[in-house]
Write a protein that holds these residues in place. Structure first.
Motif, mmCIF file in Angstrom:
data_model
loop_
_atom_site.group_PDB
_atom_site.id
_atom_site.type_symbol
_atom_site.label_atom_id
_atom_site.label_comp_id
_atom_site.label_asym_id
_atom_site.label_seq_id
_atom_site.Cartn_x
_atom_site.Cartn_y
_atom_site.Cartn_z
ATOM 1 N N ARG A 278 0.840 -1.191 0.000
ATOM 2 C CA ARG A 278 0.000 0.000 0.000
ATOM 3 C C ARG A 278 0.877 1.244 0.000
ATOM 4 N NH1 ARG A 278 -2.692 -3.231 -1.201
ATOM 5 N NH2 ARG A 278 -2.663 -1.829 -2.971
ATOM 6 N N ALA B 155 -8.200 4.846 -2.240
ATOM 7 C CA ALA B 155 -8.806 3.829 -1.375
ATOM 8 C C ALA B 155 -8.124 3.892 -0.018
ATOM 9 C CB ALA B 155 -8.641 2.436 -1.990
ATOM 10 N N TRP B 156 -8.924 3.772 1.058
ATOM 11 C CA TRP B 156 -8.356 3.786 2.403
ATOM 12 C C TRP B 156 -9.242 2.994 3.345
ATOM 13 C CZ3 TRP B 156 -10.983 5.881 6.605
ATOM 14 C CH2 TRP B 156 -12.089 6.690 6.301
ATOM 15 N N ILE C 280 -11.136 -5.302 3.744
ATOM 16 C CA ILE C 280 -9.851 -5.319 3.044
ATOM 17 C C ILE C 280 -9.982 -6.049 1.711
ATOM 18 C CG2 ILE C 280 -7.456 -6.104 3.153
ATOM 19 C CD1 ILE C 280 -7.568 -5.832 6.171
ATOM 20 N N ARG D 189 -11.714 -3.867 -0.892
ATOM 21 C CA ARG D 189 -10.920 -2.767 -1.451
ATOM 22 C C ARG D 189 -9.729 -3.240 -2.281
ATOM 23 N NH1 ARG D 189 -13.503 -0.932 2.780
ATOM 24 N NH2 ARG D 189 -14.070 1.278 3.006
ATOM 25 N N TRP D 190 -9.015 -4.276 -1.828
ATOM 26 C CA TRP D 190 -7.750 -4.638 -2.483
ATOM 27 C C TRP D 190 -7.667 -6.096 -2.923
ATOM 28 C CZ3 TRP D 190 -7.097 -1.570 2.190
ATOM 29 C CH2 TRP D 190 -6.845 -0.215 1.912
ATOM 30 N N GLU E 89 -4.455 -9.942 -1.650
ATOM 31 C CA GLU E 89 -3.766 -8.915 -0.854
ATOM 32 C C GLU E 89 -4.168 -9.004 0.612
ATOM 33 O OE1 GLU E 89 -1.753 -5.975 0.889
ATOM 34 O OE2 GLU E 89 -1.360 -6.978 -1.018
ATOM 35 N N ASP F 205 -4.115 4.142 -0.331
ATOM 36 C CA ASP F 205 -3.437 4.362 -1.619
ATOM 37 C C ASP F 205 -3.709 5.795 -2.044
ATOM 38 O OD1 ASP F 205 -2.392 1.824 -1.853
ATOM 39 O OD2 ASP F 205 -4.143 1.041 -2.921
#
Length: 590
Positions: free
Chosen positions: A327, A361-362, A384, A387-388, A392, A423
């Motif tokens: 990240r 994205a956070w 998580i 988002r990723w 990941e 990110d």
């Protein structure tokens, strides 16, 4: 008078000075490029970041290596000067016979050295400036440096340093010429063209036996390297190096006879054109050249291995950076158990860093203390993944030693610390500057630590630049030294073979056939060591890749392309110059 005679000699013998000129020009180019580091866009990019302090270390290390490079180049140029003296012994004897004093002959050589040296220095500096610009463009693309840092710039300190360094070398050459002339007797100078080296031959059966032993030793060394790996430096490691070196020595010691035996078995090949003469010449001379060919092969191995590794490791280090910080930013915050749960996004926004605006994205989530390891809730794990991605998310758990709990953390375990992953959106440098200012506000609420991909990338980038520049510096140096020694060796042998080629001409061998024979001899001398060095390098890189595979892989395309380009320019340039010079020596000695 001396100036006119010297200029006339330079014009008349300009082709004799070809390899000497080429060695100086390449040496000047190499010396300038790696002393003009301040012109490199990648170093200017690193220097503008106060957190990266590797630039000065690189410059100091290159400065130290430049002393070693200067010594090697001085040796090569002096070695080339010895060839020139030997090539012109009859001419120098004629000057003495006509009444010139030895100091006058030395003065004549001095003027000629200055003329050729100044021209070679100028050509090398022009080539160096262009090469520095090309290296800057290459490294800028390799390290993704913003194009605003890529400019064409001339380094005056590097120009002065290069000119002074080679002025000292030219001074040494002048002293050498004066010493060589003072030590020569007139009768030796006049008889130089009729004195040839005594050549011995070894039986072909012994050559074949030595060849087989050499191949067996090389196979054993290769097997030890591939099975034991590259990093186990113990007694067997040095045994492996010794076996490989001895195998290389025996390979070249026997190769001429082995080739002769193979070619003799094919009458059509052996008696075609002047192949019989070429192979016999090569077979006879291997008694005195096999040691130098062994050293040259090992130097070429170093040149190929160092160059390919230094360029190829770029992709590996890039992968290491991504693994360390997948990240753009990672923040860990902890406070006292009785303190209220922090809203990290709100705290950062209050400090001037708005995650909604600065990040693509956070995610902020707590980590709880479990029985055997820290845990996070299933809901946070799913966030998580959303988002990723699941890959990941699982990598994050493994990297941070976390487990997923199916229950809410507050019901099963006390709160340990908070994570904030993000990110950046848009300009990453500007976003990170805002984040650094905003994160300082957390110090009043508790403890924290943070890391970023950009900072880790800059730290790794310094390592990559250090490896790349030093690798290219040493790789080109070894390549230049190998090619120069081979060229001078072949030109000396061409001068010694003038009588045999005159005899071939009298026997009716056409000029084209004699020229192809010269080219074949030079080709064998240049490409036999290179061929074995390529085999050595292939095995060595296989072992190196096995080590690197633990963290990534070598960028084979970039490393192969750069290594091939250097071989083509340096080694290929010397090969062509040697062919041209050898043919001219034999033409002018008729």
């Amino acid at each position: 008078m001396f100036s006119k005679l010297a200029l006339k000699n330079v014009r008349r013998s300009v082709k004799d000075y070809g390899v000497w000129f080429l060695t100086i020009a390449f040496g000047v180019c190499l010396f300038y490029v790696f002393n003009a580091l301040e012109t490199q866009s990648v170093l200017r990019f690193l220097a503008q970041n106060p957190k990266v302090n590797v630039v000065e270390a690189i410059q100091r290390l290159i400065g130290i290596l430049s002393v070693f490079v200067w010594v090697v180049l001085a040796f090569l140029i002096l070695y080339a000067s010895g060839f020139l003296i030997r090539r012109r012994k009859s001419e120098l004897g004629t000057y003495l016979l006509l009444g010139m004093e030895r100091w006058q002959v030395a003065r004549l050589l001095l003027v000629e050295t200055v003329c050729i040296g100044v021209l070679a220095l100028a050509a090398g500096l022009v080539l160096g400036v262009l090469a520095a610009w090309g290296l800057s463009a290459f490294t800028a693309g390799l390290f993704a440096v913003p194009m605003t840092f890529f400019t064409f710039e001339l380094s005056l300190p590097a120009l002065v340093k290069t000119a002074l360094a080679f002025a000292v070398i030219f001074l040494l050459v002048m002293v050498y010429h004066a010493f060589a002339v003072s030590r020569c007797r007139l009768i030796d100078l006049m008889r130089a063209s009729r004195v040839n080296q005594t050549l011995r031959q070894r039986s072909l059966g012994a050559s074949v036996a030595l060849f087989l032993v050499g191949v067996v030793l090389l196979v054993i060394a290769y097997a030890m390297l591939l099975t034991r790996g590259l990093l186990r430096v113990d007694t067997l490691f040095w045994v492996m190096i010794g076996l490989g070196s001895l195998g290389t020595l025996l390979f070249f010691r026997s190769l001429s006879g082995f080739l002769l035996r193979i070619c003799q078995s094919s009458k059509g090949l052996y008696y075609k054109n002047l192949n019989l003469f070429v192979l016999r010449q090569f077979n006879a001379r291997i008694n005195t050249t096999y040691r130098s060919m062994t050293v040259i092969c090992l130097m070429l191995l170093l040149a190929l291995g160092i160059t390919a590794s230094s360029v190829g490791l770029n992709n590996t280090v890039e992968q290491m950076t991504n693994q360390m910080s997948p990240r753009d930013m990672q923040l860990i915050f902890w406070n006292e158990p009785e303190d209220p749960e922090p809203d990290l996004a709100a705290i950062l926004k209050e400090g001037g860093f708005d995650p909604e605006r600065e990040c693509s994205a956070w995610l902020s989530f707590p980590v709880y203390q479990g029985e055997n390891s820290n845990v996070l809730t299933q809901a946070d794990y799913d966030a998580i993944v959303q988002r990723w991605g699941k890959e990941e998310a699982d990598a994050f758990l493994e990297r941070e030693w976390l487990k997923v709990s199916a229950h809410q953390g507050g019901q099963t375990a006390p709160l340990n610390y908070w994570y904030f992953l993000a990110d950046y959106a848009g300009d990453k440098n500007a976003a990170e500057e805002k984040f650094e200012e905003a994160v300082s506000g957390l110090a009043q609420l508790g403890g924290f630590s943070w890391s970023s991909k950009l900072q880790n990338w800059l730290d790794m980038m310094g390592t990559k630049v250090l490896v790349l520049f030093i690798g290219l510096y040493l790789g080109v140096l070894f390549l230049l030294a190998s090619a120069a020694v081979l060229a001078l060796q072949q030109l000396t042998q061409a001068a010694d073979s003038a009588g045999q080629y005159r005899l071939l001409s009298l026997l009716g061998a056409p000029a084209g056939m004699r020229g192809r024979a010269v080219t074949a001899q030079v080709f064998l001398a240049f490409f036999l060591p290179l061929s074995l060095a390529l085999v050595h390098a292939a095995v060595g890189m296989t072992a190196a890749n096995a080590v690197i595979a633990e963290v990534g892989k070598v960028d084979a395309a970039a490393s192969s392309a750069v290594t091939a380009l250097l071989l083509l320019v340096v080694y290929g340039g010397y090969f062509l110059a040697t062919c041209w010079g050898s043919r001219r020596i034999l033409r002018t000695s008729r």
